[in-house]
Structures are given as structure tokens and as C-alpha cells.
Design an enzyme around this catalytic site. Sequence first.
Site, PDB file in Angstrom:
ATOM      1  N   SER A 129     -64.071  21.764 -10.360  1.00 55.51           N
ATOM      2  CA  SER A 129     -65.382  21.230 -10.730  1.00 55.51           C
ATOM      3  C   SER A 129     -65.271  20.036 -11.665  1.00 55.51           C
ATOM      4  O   SER A 129     -64.269  19.851 -12.361  1.00 55.51           O
ATOM      5  CB  SER A 129     -66.221  22.306 -11.414  1.00 55.51           C
ATOM      6  OG  SER A 129     -66.309  23.450 -10.607  1.00 55.51           O
TER       7      SER A 129
HETATM    8  N1  SAH Z   1     -63.751  27.453 -11.027  1.00 65.71           N
HETATM    9  C1  SAH Z   1     -62.919  26.640 -10.163  1.00 65.71           C
HETATM   10  C2  SAH Z   1     -63.742  25.878  -9.147  1.00 65.71           C
HETATM   11  C3  SAH Z   1     -63.622  26.552  -7.921  1.00 65.71           C
HETATM   12  S1  SAH Z   1     -64.443  25.991  -6.498  1.00 65.71           S
HETATM   13  C4  SAH Z   1     -62.022  25.714 -10.940  1.00 65.71           C
HETATM   14  O1  SAH Z   1     -62.122  25.654 -12.159  1.00 65.71           O
HETATM   15  O2  SAH Z   1     -61.172  25.069 -10.322  1.00 65.71           O
HETATM   16  C5  SAH Z   1     -65.081  27.570  -5.991  1.00 65.71           C
HETATM   17  C6  SAH Z   1     -64.053  28.623  -5.675  1.00 65.71           C
HETATM   18  O3  SAH Z   1     -64.761  29.802  -5.335  1.00 65.71           O
HETATM   19  C7  SAH Z   1     -63.166  28.295  -4.476  1.00 65.71           C
HETATM   20  O4  SAH Z   1     -61.821  28.372  -4.862  1.00 65.71           O
HETATM   21  C8  SAH Z   1     -63.520  29.356  -3.461  1.00 65.71           C
HETATM   22  O5  SAH Z   1     -62.445  29.760  -2.660  1.00 65.71           O
HETATM   23  C9  SAH Z   1     -64.005  30.488  -4.365  1.00 65.71           C
HETATM   24  N2  SAH Z   1     -64.881  31.489  -3.736  1.00 65.71           N
HETATM   25  C10 SAH Z   1     -65.851  31.283  -2.812  1.00 65.71           C
HETATM   26  N3  SAH Z   1     -66.429  32.449  -2.469  1.00 65.71           N
HETATM   27  C11 SAH Z   1     -65.816  33.425  -3.220  1.00 65.71           C
HETATM   28  C12 SAH Z   1     -65.954  34.853  -3.319  1.00 65.71           C
HETATM   29  N4  SAH Z   1     -66.826  35.536  -2.571  1.00 65.71           N
HETATM   30  N5  SAH Z   1     -65.170  35.510  -4.184  1.00 65.71           N
HETATM   31  C13 SAH Z   1     -64.242  34.851  -4.952  1.00 65.71           C
HETATM   32  N6  SAH Z   1     -64.048  33.508  -4.867  1.00 65.71           N
HETATM   33  C14 SAH Z   1     -64.829  32.800  -4.022  1.00 65.71           C
END
Ligand code: SAH
Length: 279
Positions: A129
Site C-alpha cells: 500500500s
Molecule cells: N498490508 C499489505 C498490503 C497487502 S495488499 C502490505 O503492507 O504490503 C492485500 C493483501 O491481501 C494481498 O496480499 C492479498 O493476497 C491479501 N488477501 C486478499 N484476500 C485475503 C483473505 N481473504 N485473507 C487473507 N489475505 C487476503
Amino acid sequence: MRLVVLGVVFVLACSSSSSGGCAARAPSGQVDERPAREQPVTAPGESDAETPAKFVPPTPPAMAERVQERHRLVRDSIQSSRGGRTPVRDPDVLRAMRDTPRHAFVPASMQSHAYHDRPLSIGRGQTISQPYIVAYMTEMLDIDENSRVLEIGTGSGYQAAVLAHLTPHVWSIEIVEALAERAKRDLMSQGYDNIRLRTGDGYAGWPEEAPFDAIIITAAAAELPEPLWEQLAPGGRIVMPRGPQGAVQDLIVIHKDEDGAQRTERHFPVRFVPFTRSE
Ligand code: SAH
């Protein structure tokens, strides 16, 4: 409507409604007002069993690198109201953003962009993000060193690392195994060994560790997953992008009042990657 390119995340407009959650924290040191003779006396070398160990924020090795760039990012993009943004003001959150080495969580090909205020690709169609959004959502969580925090969507591990600078009680779940493995490796190599990680569908939360004082969902869901609401402590809050996938969502904060009632605040439009479900 103003178009400001931002996050995992593009903030399309910034309303100024950053009411609850932004309040400055109470200082961590409480004044002991008892008369001196009533205060517990601890002999040198003897620990007072009733005093919990003081939380010492992590000092990851990469914190010593690219310090100027990180300070500039915080000053110019996170604390600033440029473009009509709501500045992030909480000193603890600003410190966490200055101390967390984002470059340790982005792929080598993205290194030169690590301190631009932009989301970056981390592979598998996912993104780390935008720093402003990470800081803003972290401020909305309103946590201190006693808070138990659950993140859904570990991704690169960066947001979890930022949280670990504020509390030693962090849990994070990632659904894509390859990302979960890489985040684990990167967090470990930076000494973030306090963060509990799990690979799986975060929809179900982490019931064995509930209740949580704060939950952050970093992927866009149409609705708040019910198990996460159930795992939120009274007085706690959930920060999430709520809305349709592949379109603009609302960044919202859902409060659980002490009596269990739900109250939702809308902040501003964002664009996050989708919340997916395991088959
Ligand atoms: N917080 C992260 C940003 C991640 S982007 C950072 O600091 O880099 C969102 C993430 O959510 C992705 O890696 C995606 O694979 C994950 N995601 C999506 N649906 C999910 C679910 N049901 N359970 C766990 N992770 C999930």
C-alpha cells in the site's frame, strides 16, 4: 472531485471527516500519586513481578539505511495537508513510519521507488500500500502498546512491521502462500520476530487469539466479514476498504461500542486489491 493518485489505493477525494480515532494517545508513563512510603520498593536486580516489561520498539537493521528519504516522505506526504489531504498527526504513528524500512519489503526492481508515496507491485497481482494510506489507517486503529491487533492481508509484511513499532501484540493472515512465505522471510531478516503469521483465508479471523482491540483489513471487501466483527473486543475498531472490487471503495472505521453496538464512519474513497476467498 479532486483526483489524487494514491494507494493500493487511489484516493479520489479527501473528505475532512477524520473525527474519532485521531486523538493523541495518553502518555504511556502513568504518574504514581501515592505517597512515597507506600510505593513498592524493588531491590536492585530484583524484578517487580507486577510490573509488565516495558515495550521497546524494534530496531530493524535496515532502519539505519535511507533515513533521509524516509523522513522526507513522512514530512512531505504523511504529515502534510497537500492536495486537501487530512494530515496524519499521531506522533507514535509518525515515529513508526520513520522507523520502518519500507525498502526492506519491496522487490529489488522497486527499490528506487520505495520512498515515493505510491503503491508498488509485490507480484502475484498484489501491491504494497501507499505509505500515506498505511499511516492513515494505522492512526485510525488508535492503538498503543497494550493493544492486540489483527491484520488481514499481510502482503509484503510492511503494514505488519509498522504495527509492530506500536505494539508487541500483532497477528497477520495472508491468503497467497508465496507472499506469506516472502513476508515471513523479510520480517524475520529484519528482526520482527514478535509478529504472529498465518497462511489462509482471513475471512475466518484468528478465533484462538480473539478478542482483538483493533483489526485492519488491507483488501477490499463488499461487506465486513462477520467472524471479524465477532472477534473484535467491545470498545475496539475495524479499519477497512468497503465496497465493490475493481472499483472505488470507502475507507471506513467500524466501532464496537462498549455495549456491543456498531457505529461506522466513512473517511474517503480508496482503491484496494480484492479480498479473495479460499475455494
Ligand atoms: N498490508 C499489505 C498490503 C497487502 S495488499 C502490505 O503492507 O504490503 C492485500 C493483501 O491481501 C494481498 O496480499 C492479498 O493476497 C491479501 N488477501 C486478499 N484476500 C485475503 C483473505 N481473504 N485473507 C487473507 N489475505 C487476503
